[in-house]
Design a protein around this motif. Structure first.
Motif, PDB file in Angstrom:
ATOM      1  N   THR A  36      -8.762-115.131  18.674  1.00 12.80           N
ATOM      2  CA  THR A  36      -8.751-113.676  18.507  1.00 12.80           C
ATOM      3  C   THR A  36      -7.493-113.011  19.042  1.00 12.80           C
ATOM      4  O   THR A  36      -7.175-111.899  18.622  1.00 12.80           O
ATOM      5  CB  THR A  36      -9.984-113.039  19.189  1.00 12.80           C
ATOM      6  OG1 THR A  36     -10.002-113.424  20.566  1.00 12.80           O
ATOM      7  CG2 THR A  36     -11.272-113.483  18.515  1.00 12.80           C
ATOM      8  N   GLN A  37      -6.786-113.664  19.967  1.00  8.52           N
ATOM      9  CA  GLN A  37      -5.551-113.108  20.514  1.00  8.52           C
ATOM     10  C   GLN A  37      -4.580-114.224  20.845  1.00  8.52           C
ATOM     11  O   GLN A  37      -4.993-115.338  21.166  1.00  8.52           O
ATOM     12  CB  GLN A  37      -5.802-112.334  21.810  1.00  8.52           C
ATOM     13  CG  GLN A  37      -6.405-110.982  21.652  1.00  8.52           C
ATOM     14  CD  GLN A  37      -6.441-110.246  23.001  1.00  8.52           C
ATOM     15  OE1 GLN A  37      -6.148-110.813  24.051  1.00  8.52           O
ATOM     16  NE2 GLN A  37      -6.809-108.990  22.954  1.00  8.52           N
ATOM     17  N   SER A  38      -3.289-113.882  20.818  1.00 11.72           N
ATOM     18  CA  SER A  38      -2.241-114.815  21.223  1.00 11.72           C
ATOM     19  C   SER A  38      -1.123-114.021  21.877  1.00 11.72           C
ATOM     20  O   SER A  38      -0.885-112.870  21.515  1.00 11.72           O
ATOM     21  CB  SER A  38      -1.690-115.566  20.015  1.00 11.72           C
ATOM     22  OG  SER A  38      -0.598-116.394  20.393  1.00 11.72           O
ATOM     23  N   THR A  39      -0.441-114.648  22.828  1.00 13.90           N
ATOM     24  CA  THR A  39       0.683-113.978  23.477  1.00 13.90           C
ATOM     25  C   THR A  39       1.962-114.082  22.657  1.00 13.90           C
ATOM     26  O   THR A  39       2.999-113.559  23.081  1.00 13.90           O
ATOM     27  CB  THR A  39       0.920-114.543  24.895  1.00 13.90           C
ATOM     28  OG1 THR A  39       1.128-115.959  24.799  1.00 13.90           O
ATOM     29  CG2 THR A  39      -0.257-114.243  25.809  1.00 13.90           C
ATOM     30  N   GLY A  40       1.920-114.742  21.496  1.00 14.56           N
ATOM     31  CA  GLY A  40       3.111-114.788  20.655  1.00 14.56           C
ATOM     32  C   GLY A  40       3.059-115.875  19.604  1.00 14.56           C
ATOM     33  O   GLY A  40       2.115-116.661  19.540  1.00 14.56           O
ATOM     34  N   ARG A  41       4.109-115.882  18.789  1.00 13.33           N
ATOM     35  CA  ARG A  41       4.279-116.911  17.758  1.00 13.33           C
ATOM     36  C   ARG A  41       4.524-118.261  18.419  1.00 13.33           C
ATOM     37  O   ARG A  41       5.064-118.327  19.520  1.00 13.33           O
ATOM     38  CB  ARG A  41       5.492-116.597  16.882  1.00 13.33           C
ATOM     39  CG  ARG A  41       5.321-115.439  15.953  1.00 13.33           C
ATOM     40  CD  ARG A  41       6.633-115.151  15.226  1.00 13.33           C
ATOM     41  NE  ARG A  41       7.056-116.245  14.368  1.00 13.33           N
ATOM     42  CZ  ARG A  41       6.744-116.360  13.072  1.00 13.33           C
ATOM     43  NH1 ARG A  41       6.011-115.441  12.492  1.00 13.33           N
ATOM     44  NH2 ARG A  41       7.179-117.386  12.368  1.00 13.33           N
ATOM     45  N   LEU A  42       4.184-119.314  17.715  1.00 10.27           N
ATOM     46  CA  LEU A  42       4.528-120.642  18.191  1.00 10.27           C
ATOM     47  C   LEU A  42       6.014-120.873  17.967  1.00 10.27           C
ATOM     48  O   LEU A  42       6.520-120.689  16.856  1.00 10.27           O
ATOM     49  CB  LEU A  42       3.719-121.713  17.458  1.00 10.27           C
ATOM     50  CG  LEU A  42       2.207-121.680  17.650  1.00 10.27           C
ATOM     51  CD1 LEU A  42       1.568-122.869  16.934  1.00 10.27           C
ATOM     52  CD2 LEU A  42       1.828-121.667  19.107  1.00 10.27           C
ATOM     53  N   GLU A  43       6.709-121.247  19.042  1.00  9.89           N
ATOM     54  CA  GLU A  43       8.127-121.560  18.985  1.00  9.89           C
ATOM     55  C   GLU A  43       8.370-122.785  19.845  1.00  9.89           C
ATOM     56  O   GLU A  43       7.769-122.927  20.917  1.00  9.89           O
ATOM     57  CB  GLU A  43       8.967-120.391  19.517  1.00  9.89           C
ATOM     58  CG  GLU A  43       8.844-119.126  18.692  1.00  9.89           C
ATOM     59  CD  GLU A  43       9.593-117.956  19.303  1.00  9.89           C
ATOM     60  OE1 GLU A  43      10.462-118.174  20.168  1.00  9.89           O
ATOM     61  OE2 GLU A  43       9.295-116.817  18.910  1.00  9.89           O
ATOM     62  N   GLU A  44       9.250-123.653  19.375  1.00 14.38           N
ATOM     63  CA  GLU A  44       9.541-124.888  20.088  1.00 14.38           C
ATOM     64  C   GLU A  44       9.994-124.598  21.518  1.00 14.38           C
ATOM     65  O   GLU A  44      10.824-123.720  21.758  1.00 14.38           O
ATOM     66  CB  GLU A  44      10.630-125.663  19.340  1.00 14.38           C
ATOM     67  CG  GLU A  44      10.732-127.099  19.769  1.00 14.38           C
ATOM     68  CD  GLU A  44      11.613-127.916  18.833  1.00 14.38           C
ATOM     69  OE1 GLU A  44      12.625-128.457  19.319  1.00 14.38           O
ATOM     70  OE2 GLU A  44      11.276-128.022  17.633  1.00 14.38           O
ATOM     71  N   GLY A  45       9.381-125.298  22.491  1.00 16.10           N
ATOM     72  CA  GLY A  45       9.716-125.142  23.897  1.00 16.10           C
ATOM     73  C   GLY A  45       8.998-124.002  24.596  1.00 16.10           C
ATOM     74  O   GLY A  45       9.142-123.812  25.798  1.00 16.10           O
ATOM     75  N   LYS A  46       8.200-123.254  23.874  1.00 14.52           N
ATOM     76  CA  LYS A  46       7.512-122.083  24.410  1.00 14.52           C
ATOM     77  C   LYS A  46       6.047-122.424  24.713  1.00 14.52           C
ATOM     78  O   LYS A  46       5.463-123.303  24.088  1.00 14.52           O
ATOM     79  CB  LYS A  46       7.593-120.962  23.370  1.00 14.52           C
ATOM     80  CG  LYS A  46       7.040-119.639  23.790  1.00 14.52           C
ATOM     81  CD  LYS A  46       7.302-118.596  22.690  1.00 14.52           C
ATOM     82  CE  LYS A  46       6.645-117.277  23.011  1.00 14.52           C
ATOM     83  NZ  LYS A  46       6.843-116.293  21.937  1.00 14.52           N
TER      84      LYS A  46
END
Length: 148
Positions: A36-46
């Motif tokens: 239902t929530q995410s702190t951001g897009r998936l990005e390599e190294g994150k």
């Protein structure tokens, strides 16, 4: 030496690989069929945090590798396991294969986590298919373990 145990779920989604890949890295799309929530897009190294508000649950997701339109490698859960999302362009759409591995459990605990992973990732793929192909938000994750 023991063999590596993989849990695998797969689904053909009748949309272009770019659209399906974006659905998994972009929480503006993913929240329609998974968390239902995410702190951001998936990005390599994150590392991002996914939340399932209906269950008061969350997980930190470490992104190890991204190969656009082909692969997302992550590690998450408690205890943490590896979860890979593979995308294969096919004539009728995109085959998505989710593989989970690196389990530390044994015996009955391992059997339970294999069952949970298999069912959970199958549900995610079913919801993704309905949303991307038909624009339908099925609420499968919310309804899997309904509260009172």
């Amino acid at each position: 030496m023991s063999a590596t145990i993989y849990v695998e779920a797969q689904m053909l989604i009748r949309k272009p690989v770019e659209d399906v890949f974006e659905a998994f890295i972009n929480p503006d799309v993913t929240t329609h069929f998974w968390f239902t929530q995410s702190t951001g897009r998936l990005e390599e190294g994150k590392t991002v945090t996914w939340k399932w508000e209906m269950y008061n649950a969350e997980s930190n997701v470490k992104v190890h590798q991204i190969i656009p339109n082909k692969l997302i490698q992550t590690e998450w859960g408690d205890p943490a396991t590896n979860v890979d999302y593979e995308f294969k362009e096919m004539e009728k759409g995109t085959l998505v294969v989710i593989k989970s591995y690196g389990f530390t459990q044994t015996g009955d605990d391992l059997a339970r986590i294999i069952n949970d992973n298999t069912g959970g990732f199958t549900t995610v793929l079913d919801g993704c298919k309905a949303y991307l192909e038909h624009g339908i938000k099925l609420n499968l994750i919310e309804d899997k373990f309904p509260q009172k």
